[in-house]
Design an enzyme around this catalytic site. Structure first.
Site, mmCIF file in Angstrom:
data_model
loop_
_atom_site.group_PDB
_atom_site.id
_atom_site.type_symbol
_atom_site.label_atom_id
_atom_site.label_comp_id
_atom_site.label_asym_id
_atom_site.label_seq_id
_atom_site.Cartn_x
_atom_site.Cartn_y
_atom_site.Cartn_z
ATOM 1 N N ARG A 74 -25.151 29.267 0.174
ATOM 2 C CA ARG A 74 -26.273 29.609 -0.727
ATOM 3 C C ARG A 74 -26.543 31.110 -0.725
ATOM 4 O O ARG A 74 -26.969 31.665 -1.745
ATOM 5 C CB ARG A 74 -27.539 28.846 -0.317
ATOM 6 N N GLU B 231 -29.126 24.259 16.982
ATOM 7 C CA GLU B 231 -30.002 23.340 17.694
ATOM 8 C C GLU B 231 -29.173 22.169 18.246
ATOM 9 O O GLU B 231 -29.347 21.733 19.375
ATOM 10 C CB GLU B 231 -31.080 22.835 16.745
HETATM 11 P P1 AMP Z 1 -30.584 29.748 11.230
HETATM 12 O O1 AMP Z 1 -29.241 30.136 11.784
HETATM 13 O O2 AMP Z 1 -31.248 28.690 12.053
HETATM 14 O O3 AMP Z 1 -31.482 30.941 10.992
HETATM 15 O O4 AMP Z 1 -30.337 29.050 9.836
HETATM 16 C C1 AMP Z 1 -29.620 29.747 8.906
HETATM 17 C C2 AMP Z 1 -29.172 28.995 7.693
HETATM 18 O O5 AMP Z 1 -29.369 27.580 7.747
HETATM 19 C C3 AMP Z 1 -29.984 29.491 6.531
HETATM 20 O O6 AMP Z 1 -29.342 30.574 5.925
HETATM 21 C C4 AMP Z 1 -30.073 28.299 5.627
HETATM 22 O O7 AMP Z 1 -28.993 28.303 4.732
HETATM 23 C C5 AMP Z 1 -29.966 27.118 6.556
HETATM 24 N N1 AMP Z 1 -31.282 26.566 6.900
HETATM 25 C C6 AMP Z 1 -31.813 26.479 8.146
HETATM 26 N N2 AMP Z 1 -32.993 25.859 8.136
HETATM 27 C C7 AMP Z 1 -33.233 25.549 6.835
HETATM 28 C C8 AMP Z 1 -34.308 24.902 6.153
HETATM 29 N N3 AMP Z 1 -35.398 24.427 6.787
HETATM 30 N N4 AMP Z 1 -34.221 24.773 4.810
HETATM 31 C C9 AMP Z 1 -33.147 25.235 4.151
HETATM 32 N N5 AMP Z 1 -32.101 25.855 4.731
HETATM 33 C C10 AMP Z 1 -32.138 26.008 6.059
#
Ligand code: AMP
Length: 171
Positions: free
Chosen positions: A59, A96
């Site tokens: 995305r 996670e």
């Molecule tokens: P993180 O590595 O946990 O910061 O997550 C990064 C990627 O996971 C983001 O760029 C999103 O594409 C996806 N992502 C994580 N959590 C969400 C969420 N609650 N809603 C939508 N996309 C998410």
């Protein structure tokens, strides 16, 4: 100024139990909201000019490419494993549940290049932290991270080594 939050739809328990997924597709589909999103994501790079924008699979590409076009710079890709055909650098990082890997072409960033990162969601910060590490391994300097959505309750900014973060929507 449009209320960008009004175009984000919460999807509870998707893709897994306990996660509220932020669906950005209604925002992307609306011309006025999409345009304002790109304009505002590009704002920090006016005072902190960059030579390339990095976009993250998948995305993130939709936003990063449009911001790069607006700024008149190129776009370099961070991809999921096995997608890039030439020599790469890669980073593993913990999620996670389980782990993930991100890759960049070795020649995606030039030594000393000023780089901006654009992505959809800053959640735990693992993805953006791995992206910053890849860029720095290649000799680039990250000027700013510009994201559409920040999930502040996950404290993702703490993972980004003090890099400036520009966030259009905060939850
Ligand atoms: P993180 O590595 O946990 O910061 O997550 C990064 C990627 O996971 C983001 O760029 C999103 O594409 C996806 N992502 C994580 N959590 C969400 C969420 N609650 N809603 C939508 N996309 C998410």
């Amino acid at each position: 100024m449009l209320d960008l939050k009004s175009k984000i739809v919460d999807i509870p328990n998707w893709p897994i139990e306990g996660v509220v997924f932020k669906d950005i597709t209604p925002l992307l589909q609306d011309a006025a909201y999409f345009k304002e999103t790109i304009d505002r994501l590009a704002e920090p790079f006016v005072s902190a000019p960059v030579e390339v924008i990095v976009g993250i699979d998948a995305r993130g590409f939709l936003l990063a490419t449009a911001v790069a076009y607006k700024l008149g710079v190129g776009v370099a890709l961070v991809r999921k494993p096995g997608k890039l055909p030439r020599p790469i650098v890669s980073r593993d990082y913990a999620l996670e549940y389980g782990s993930n890997t991100l890759e960049m072409h070795k020649d995606a960033i030039k030594l000393g290049e000023r780089v901006g990162i654009v992505d959809d969601v800053l959640a735990t910060g693992g993805t953006l932290n791995a992206t910053i590490q890849l860029i720095e391994e290649l000799g680039g300097t990250v000027e700013c991270v510009s994201v559409l959505i920040g999930l502040s309750f996950l404290n993702g900014k703490d993972q980004l080594g003090g890099k400036p973060v520009h966030e259009l929507i905060t939850y």
